[in-house]
Design a protein around this motif. Structure first.
Motif, PDB file in Angstrom:
ATOM      1  N   CYS A 174       0.839  -1.199   0.000  1.00 23.90           N
ATOM      2  CA  CYS A 174       0.000   0.000   0.000  1.00 23.90           C
ATOM      3  C   CYS A 174       0.877   1.253   0.000  1.00 23.90           C
ATOM      4  CB  CYS A 174      -0.900   0.015   1.232  1.00 23.90           C
ATOM      5  SG  CYS A 174      -1.971  -1.431   1.383  1.00 23.90           S
ATOM      6  N   HIS A 207      -3.100  -1.272  -8.843  1.00 23.50           N
ATOM      7  CA  HIS A 207      -4.304  -0.456  -8.973  1.00 23.50           C
ATOM      8  C   HIS A 207      -4.048   0.925  -8.381  1.00 23.50           C
ATOM      9  CE1 HIS A 207      -6.675  -4.125  -9.835  1.00 23.50           C
ATOM     10  NE2 HIS A 207      -5.938  -4.682  -8.882  1.00 23.50           N
ATOM     11  N   LEU A 209      -6.153   3.913  -6.445  1.00 27.46           N
ATOM     12  CA  LEU A 209      -7.408   4.149  -5.737  1.00 27.46           C
ATOM     13  C   LEU A 209      -7.453   5.583  -5.215  1.00 27.46           C
ATOM     14  CD1 LEU A 209      -7.768   0.871  -3.605  1.00 27.46           C
ATOM     15  CD2 LEU A 209      -8.675   1.352  -5.869  1.00 27.46           C
ATOM     16  N   GLU A 210      -8.651   6.117  -5.154  1.00 26.38           N
ATOM     17  CA  GLU A 210      -8.873   7.430  -4.556  1.00 26.38           C
ATOM     18  C   GLU A 210      -8.766   7.277  -3.042  1.00 26.38           C
ATOM     19  OE1 GLU A 210      -9.067  10.682  -3.282  1.00 26.38           O
ATOM     20  OE2 GLU A 210      -9.429  10.858  -5.450  1.00 26.38           O
ATOM     21  N   ASN A 213     -11.518   8.438  -0.486  1.00 28.08           N
ATOM     22  CA  ASN A 213     -12.875   7.898  -0.624  1.00 28.08           C
ATOM     23  C   ASN A 213     -12.954   6.582   0.139  1.00 28.08           C
ATOM     24  OD1 ASN A 213     -15.242   6.566  -1.521  1.00 28.08           O
ATOM     25  ND2 ASN A 213     -15.219   7.702  -3.464  1.00 28.08           N
ATOM     26  N   GLU A 216     -14.613   3.535  -1.648  1.00 26.35           N
ATOM     27  CA  GLU A 216     -13.783   2.964  -2.711  1.00 26.35           C
ATOM     28  C   GLU A 216     -12.622   2.178  -2.115  1.00 26.35           C
ATOM     29  OE1 GLU A 216     -10.835   4.385  -6.366  1.00 26.35           O
ATOM     30  OE2 GLU A 216     -12.551   5.642  -5.823  1.00 26.35           O
ATOM     31  N   VAL A 217     -11.980   2.738  -1.095  1.00 26.33           N
ATOM     32  CA  VAL A 217     -10.857   2.041  -0.470  1.00 26.33           C
ATOM     33  C   VAL A 217     -11.316   0.712   0.120  1.00 26.33           C
ATOM     34  CG1 VAL A 217      -9.145   2.101   1.383  1.00 26.33           C
ATOM     35  CG2 VAL A 217      -9.561   4.147   0.012  1.00 26.33           C
ATOM     36  N   GLN A 220     -12.824  -1.892  -2.653  1.00 20.40           N
ATOM     37  CA  GLN A 220     -11.811  -2.422  -3.569  1.00 20.40           C
ATOM     38  C   GLN A 220     -10.798  -3.306  -2.842  1.00 20.40           C
ATOM     39  OE1 GLN A 220     -11.478  -2.151  -7.015  1.00 20.40           O
ATOM     40  NE2 GLN A 220     -13.594  -1.438  -6.819  1.00 20.40           N
ATOM     41  N   LEU A 237      -0.945  -1.322  -4.538  1.00 15.03           N
ATOM     42  CA  LEU A 237      -2.000  -0.308  -4.544  1.00 15.03           C
ATOM     43  C   LEU A 237      -1.382   1.071  -4.334  1.00 15.03           C
ATOM     44  CD1 LEU A 237      -4.747  -1.987  -2.311  1.00 15.03           C
ATOM     45  CD2 LEU A 237      -4.515  -2.077  -4.796  1.00 15.03           C
ATOM     46  N   PHE A 239      -2.533   4.734  -3.385  1.00 16.37           N
ATOM     47  CA  PHE A 239      -3.635   5.547  -2.885  1.00 16.37           C
ATOM     48  C   PHE A 239      -3.281   7.013  -3.106  1.00 16.37           C
ATOM     49  CE2 PHE A 239      -3.783   1.656  -0.345  1.00 16.37           C
ATOM     50  CZ  PHE A 239      -5.114   1.284  -0.491  1.00 16.37           C
TER      51      PHE A 239
END
Length: 658
Positions: A174, A207, A209-210, A213, A216-217, A220, A237, A239
Motif C-alpha cells: 500500500c 491499482h 485508488l482514490e 474515498n 472505494e478504499v 476495492q 496499490l 492511494f
C-alpha cells in the motif's frame, strides 16, 4: 467526491465513519498536547484516515498489517486500548516498548500489528516473510504493508516487490502517495506518471485508488483481499491522497502552495463522507454528536489513566537482560559413532540434521537449491526437503534478511546463507537495526541464523575475503559464532538454530576443505560462551578464533619450547572472558591473534578488558596481532603480507622475551 453506496452495506458504512472519526479526534487532541509539551513528537495523518481505516477493515483480525507514522487508524481500528497508545507516546510502561521507542515504532502480536523502524524500507521485506510463512503453513491470509511515495525510491521497496512477485506472496503493498516526502514534492522523487506503474516491471497486479474515498478504499481492498486469499499473489496499490500537515509538526507546511492545500481540504475524507451519509439518511446530526461525545469521553478517560501512570523505573539489570530473548540451552549429547570429515561437511551435516529436527526451518540464499550453493553445503537439500524449505533468492540481501525477520514474527525459523560474508553489507541495515534491536524494543525475537562464509588466503581480493565479525560484535542484540574445527562447527550451528536470537555464524572458507576431524554422526549441541583450551602452558596466553587458531597451533608446533595456553574462543558474542582472565592470571602475558584488520577489532576489546580486570597480573603489555589496516589485496604476495601469520610468530617471541 463520488460515493457508491451500493458497494457497502449501510451498517458497515456507519462503522467506517466511526472508525475514521476516532483517529481524527485523537489527533486533534494530540496536537493540543504537543503544544503543551506533554508528548514529544507527532506525525499527523489528518486527511488520510480513509486509507488506514479502509485497509484495516478489509483485513481479517488475524492478518498482519505493517503500518507507518501516519496510520493511527490502523491501531484504533484494531481496537487497541487508547490508554496503551497514550502511554506509548509518553514513554511509559503500559505502552508497547517499555519507554525504549516512541510513537508507532512498535509491534504487537496480540493485535497482529508490526510497526515500522525509521529506516522505512525493511518493513516491506518483513511483510514478505510474514506472507511466506502463511503460504508455507497453507494459511489463506493476506499481509498488508504501508509505505509512502518517498519510500518507493529505497532499494528495499524494489527488492521486496521482486521477491513477492517471484514467490507469489500474498502481500498487499500500500503506497500512500501524499504529495511530499518531508518537503520534497513527487516531481522531484520519481519520473513515472503513477507509482502503480512500478508494479508492471515486477509482473505484479497494481491499482490506483482514490485514497480519500472510504467506500472505494474499503470495497476495492476487500474485493482484492478475497481474491488474494484464494489465489495467493502480491498486489500493489497506490492511494492518491495528500498530507495536510507537516511531515511532523515541527516542520510545518510553508513549502506547500496554499492553493494545493485548499484543493485537498475540499477532499477531506471525513467531511465528505459525513455529508454523504447525512444525505442518504444513514447518519443524523444527533448521531454524529453521540459518536463524538463517546469518543471524547474515551479519550479523556484514557488520557487521565496514562497521565496518572508513573514514569518508567530505571532498572539497569532489566535493560541489559532484555537485549536478548531468554534461551534455555538444551545440551544434547552425541553417541560414540564418529566419522573423519571436513569442516564443510560438518556444517552441511549440522544444517541438514537441524532441518530434520525442525519442520518449520527454512533455508534461503543465492543458488542454494538445485545448485547446492557455491560451496555445495546445501547439495541434495532440495531432494530431501523440497523447494518450499530450500529457497533460491534473488540477489537482494536486504529484503532477504528482512523476510527472515518476517518469517520469525510468523513462527518460522530460517537460516540465510550469505554467498560470501562480504555481501552482508548490502543487507546490513536490517541486521543491525531490525534483527538486533527488535527484542529490546518490543519483546519480539528474531529466530534467524545468517551463515557467513568468510576469510582470506585464497587470492579472492577485497570483496570475497573479508572476515567482518567486528561489524556485529559491537551491536547489542546479535550473537556471533566463529568455529575453527568441524566438531565445533556442527554443534554450534545446531545451537545457533535452536537459539531464538539472531546469530551471525562465520565459516572460514580456508578451513572448509583443509581441516578434518572425527565428528559424531548424530545430532548434538554445544554451548555458547565457552572457549576451548587447546594447549596448556605457563609462559604465555594465546587467544584466537577461526583460521587464526590454526596459525597459532602451527607456530607453537614449530616452537615446542614455548609453553602456552592456547584459547580458541569459538563464540565472540557471548565471549568467554573468564577463561581468558583465568589464563592471564596464571601466565602474566597475553597475545591476541585475529585475521581481521587491527583497528576496532575483537582483539582491541579483549585487550581493554584484560587491562581493566587483570592489570596487576600482567608482566608485559597485552599484544594484538592482526592484518594490515588496508583492504584485502588480490596478488598472492600482497595478500600474504596483509595477513598476520608471519608477524604473529615474531611478536610471540618478542613478547616472551619482554
Amino acid at each position: 467526491m463520488e460515493y457508491k453506496g451500493d458497494s457497502v452495506d449501510k451498517a458497515m458504512q456507519l462503522k467506517l465513519y466511526q472508525r475514521m472519526l476516532k483517529p481524527r479526534l485523537i489527533e486533534e487532541k494530540m496536537l493540543i498536547l504537543l503544544r503543551q509539551g506533554k508528548i514529544s513528537k507527532w506525525f499527523s495523518g489528518i486527511g488520510q484516515e480513509a486509507i488506514s481505516v479502509g485497509v484495516t477493515s478489509a483485513l481479517k483480525p488475524d492478518e498482519y498489517i505493517l503500518p507507518m507514522h501516519r496510520n493511527l487508524g490502523v491501531f484504533t481500528s484494531r481496537n487497541i486500548p487508547l490508554y496503551r497508545l497514550f502511554s506509548q507516546w509518553q514513554g511509559k510502561g503500559n505502552g508497547f516498548t517499555n519507554g525504549r521507542d516512541r510513537s508507532f515504532h512498535f509491534g504487537t502480536q496480540e493485535y497482529k500489528i508490526v510497526g515500522m523502524i525509521s529506516h522505512l524500507g525493511p518493513q516491506l521485506g518483513v511483510a514478505d516473510g510474514i506472507a511466506l510463512a502463511d503460504l508455507l503453513k497453507r494459511n489463506k491470509k493476506v499481509t498488508a504493508v504501508f509505505t509512502g511515495e518517498g519510500g518507493t525510491s529505497e532499494g528495499d521497496f524494489h527488492e521486496a516487490l521482486n521477491i513477492a512477485a517471484v514467490w507469489n506472496l500474498p502481500v498487499l503493498f500500500c503506497i500512500e502517495n501524499n504529495g511530499y516526502g518531508l518537503s520534497t514534492p513527487t516531481n522531484e522523487q520519481y519520473k513515472c506518471e503513477n507509482l502503480a506503474d512500478k508494479g508492471i516491471g515486477y509482473g505484479m497486479e497494481s491499482h490506483i485508488l482514490e485514497g480519500n474515498n472510504i467506500l472505494e478504499v474499503y470495497a476495492q481492498v476487500d474485493f482484492i483481499c478475497q481474491s488474494m486469499r484464494k489465489n495467493p499473489r502480491p498486489v500493489l496499490l497506490e492511494f492518491k491522497t495528500f498530507r495536510m500537515r507537516g511531515h511532523e509538526e515541527a516542520s510545518g507546511t510553508k513549502y506547500v502552495p496554499q492553493q494545493l492545500l485548499d484543493t485537498w481540504e475540499e477532499k477531506d475524507p471525513i467531511v465528505n463522507f459525513e455529508n454523504f451519509l447525512l444525505e442518504e439518511k444513514i447518519l443524523s446530526p444527533n448521531l454524529i454528536e453521540t459518536f463524538k461525545n463517546e469518543i471524547y469521553a474515551e479519550i479523556d478517560y484514557d488520557l487521565k489513566k496514562a497521565f496518572a501512570e508513573k514514569e518508567i523505573d530505571v532498572d539497569e539489570t532489566k535493560e541489559l537482560k532484555d537485549v536478548y530473548k531468554d534461551f534455555d540451552y538444551q545440551s544434547i549429547n552425541h553417541n560414540s559413532i564418529t566419522k573423519n570429515i571436513r569442516l564443510i561437511d560438518a556444517v552441511s551435516q549440522g544444517l541438514k540434521q537441524s532441518m530434520e529436527r525442525h519442520g518449520n526451518l527454512v533455508v534461503m540464499g543465492q543458488d542454494i537449491a538445485d545448485y547446492g550453493g557455491v560451496f555445495k553445503i546445501t547439495e541434495g537439500f532440495v531432494e530431501a526437503f523440497g523447494k518450499d524449505r530450500v529457497r533460491n533468492t534473488p540477489i537482494c540481501e536486504s529484503a532477504v534478511v528482512s523476510a527472515a525477520m518476517g518469517l520469525s514474527i510468523n513462527g518460522v525459523k530460517s537460516v540465510v546463507e550469505m554467498q560470501f560474508a562480504d555481501f552482508v553489507s548490502t543487507g546490513f541495515n536490517p541486521v543491525v537495526n531490525y534483527l538486533a534491536k527488535v527484542h529490546y524494543r518490543w519483546g519480539e525475537h528474531a529466530d534467524v541464523v545468517i551463515r557467513m562464509p568468510c576469510g582470506a588466503g585464497m587470492g579472492a581480493g577485497p570483496f570475497h575475503s573479508q572476515t567482518n565479525e567486528a561489524w556485529f560484535t559491537k551491536t547489542p542484540g546479535l550473537k556471533v559464532v566463529y568455529p575453527a574445527f568441524p566438531y565445533d562447527a556442527k554443534g554450534l550451528l545446531a545451537t545457533s538454530i535452536n537459539d531464538p536470537n539472531p546469530v551471525l555464524f562465520f565459516e572460514h572458507k580456508g578451513l572448509y576443505r583443509n581441516i578434518y576431524q572425527d565428528v559424531p554422526e548424530d545430532y548434538y549441541t554445544l554451548p555458547f560462551g565457552q572457549a576451548s583450551l587447546l594447549r596448556e602452558g605457563e609462559d604465555i596466553t594465546v587467544v584466537s578464533y577461526g583460521l587464526g587458531v590454526h596459525w597459532a597451533l602451527e607456530a607453537l608446533n614449530d616452537n615446542p619450547d614455548i609453553k602456552a595456553d592456547l584459547i580458541d574462543l569459538r563464540t565472540l558474542q557471548p565471549m568467554d572472558m573468564d577463561a581468558i582472565y583465568k589464563s592471564v592470571k596464571k601466565t602474566g602475558k597475553l597475545i591476541i591473534l585475529q585475521e581481521d584488520s587491527l583497528f576496532g577489532g575483537v582483539a582491541s576489546d579483549i585487550s581493554a578488558l584484560v587491562m581493566e580486570n587483570c592489570f596487576e597480573y600482567l608482566d608485559a603489555p597485552v599484544k594484538r596481532v592482526a592484518s594490515l589496516d588496508t583492504p584485502i589485496p588480490f596478488a598472492k604476495n600482497l595478500e600474504h603480507n596483509y595477513l598476520p601469520k608471519d608477524r604473529f610468530v615474531k611478536e610471540l617471541i618478542n613478547l616472551l622475551t619482554y
